[in-house]
Design an enzyme around this catalytic site. Sequence first.
Site, mmCIF file in Angstrom:
data_model
loop_
_atom_site.group_PDB
_atom_site.id
_atom_site.type_symbol
_atom_site.label_atom_id
_atom_site.label_comp_id
_atom_site.label_asym_id
_atom_site.label_seq_id
_atom_site.Cartn_x
_atom_site.Cartn_y
_atom_site.Cartn_z
ATOM 1 N N ASP A 105 0.839 -1.199 0.000
ATOM 2 C CA ASP A 105 0.000 0.000 0.000
ATOM 3 C C ASP A 105 0.873 1.248 0.000
ATOM 4 O O ASP A 105 2.037 1.212 0.436
ATOM 5 C CB ASP A 105 -0.890 0.023 1.253
ATOM 6 C CG ASP A 105 -1.863 -1.142 1.272
ATOM 7 O OD1 ASP A 105 -2.132 -1.709 0.202
ATOM 8 O OD2 ASP A 105 -2.330 -1.474 2.378
HETATM 9 N N1 URA Z 1 -1.448 -5.986 3.706
HETATM 10 C C1 URA Z 1 -1.912 -4.718 3.719
HETATM 11 O O1 URA Z 1 -2.964 -4.449 4.276
HETATM 12 N N2 URA Z 1 -1.162 -3.777 3.134
HETATM 13 C C2 URA Z 1 0.017 -4.004 2.533
HETATM 14 O O2 URA Z 1 0.662 -3.073 2.029
HETATM 15 C C3 URA Z 1 0.484 -5.334 2.520
HETATM 16 C C4 URA Z 1 -0.256 -6.312 3.109
#
Ligand code: URA
Length: 241
Positions: A105
């Site tokens: 993310d």
């Molecule tokens: N899970 C998430 O919620 N975000 C990420 O960036 C990676 C795994």
Amino acid sequence: MAQYRLDRLLAEAAGIPRAEARRAILKGQVALDGAVCRRPDQKAQDTAALALAGRPLRWQKYVYLMLDKPQGVVSASRDGRDTTVADLVRAQYPRRELFPAGRLDKDSTGFVLLTDDGAFAHAILSPRRHVPKTYRVELDTPVTPAMVTAFAQGVTLADGQAMKPADLIPDPENPLAATVVLHQGVYHQIKRMFGVLDAGVNELHRQAIGGLALDPALAPGQWRPITEEELARLAPGGQNA
Ligand code: URA
């Protein structure tokens, strides 16, 4: 077979900045097809034999990099608005179409693997390969034994999707922190898993992909080539595939 400037070939093959490659060539440290070449603009085939300070370098058909993604950078090749992980390395690899093998993310940090090898990326992301991903999380509420059990049994997300069992290992020194090991990759998976357990994720950092940990010497935004030995640990058919 394509022709490129020697400084560019050297920078890519040795994983060093173009300016450093240029200096090495001018100093006479670089051999092209067995003969010292002092011209950074010398055109050479991408398959030419290169040596730096007597050490043979192999032209890589594909590039594999480990990057410590900073917050605010998006896991994509190009984006109209935000800086992407590929933008961070483009100056070094201007003619390669590098993309992230798996996403983090925008507000998550840590290990992103950049490559131009589509088959490799596909293989390490394939659910059938089960390449685990390890994260450090910090929550807005203490980690509980009930959360550990829920992760081990497989959390069902708010939309009804059942997640595979995952490891949640509390940090003995910080009640808000834990290590999570996932065996699949679903959009926002960790945040959504904690979400159904009424916990918010304040920080999320990917520490490892398979048996390959992010190099602690890398600062956020920094990257380095993955060595062949490291790649073998990740590669399909390798010990962690
Ligand atoms: N899970 C998430 O919620 N975000 C990420 O960036 C990676 C795994």
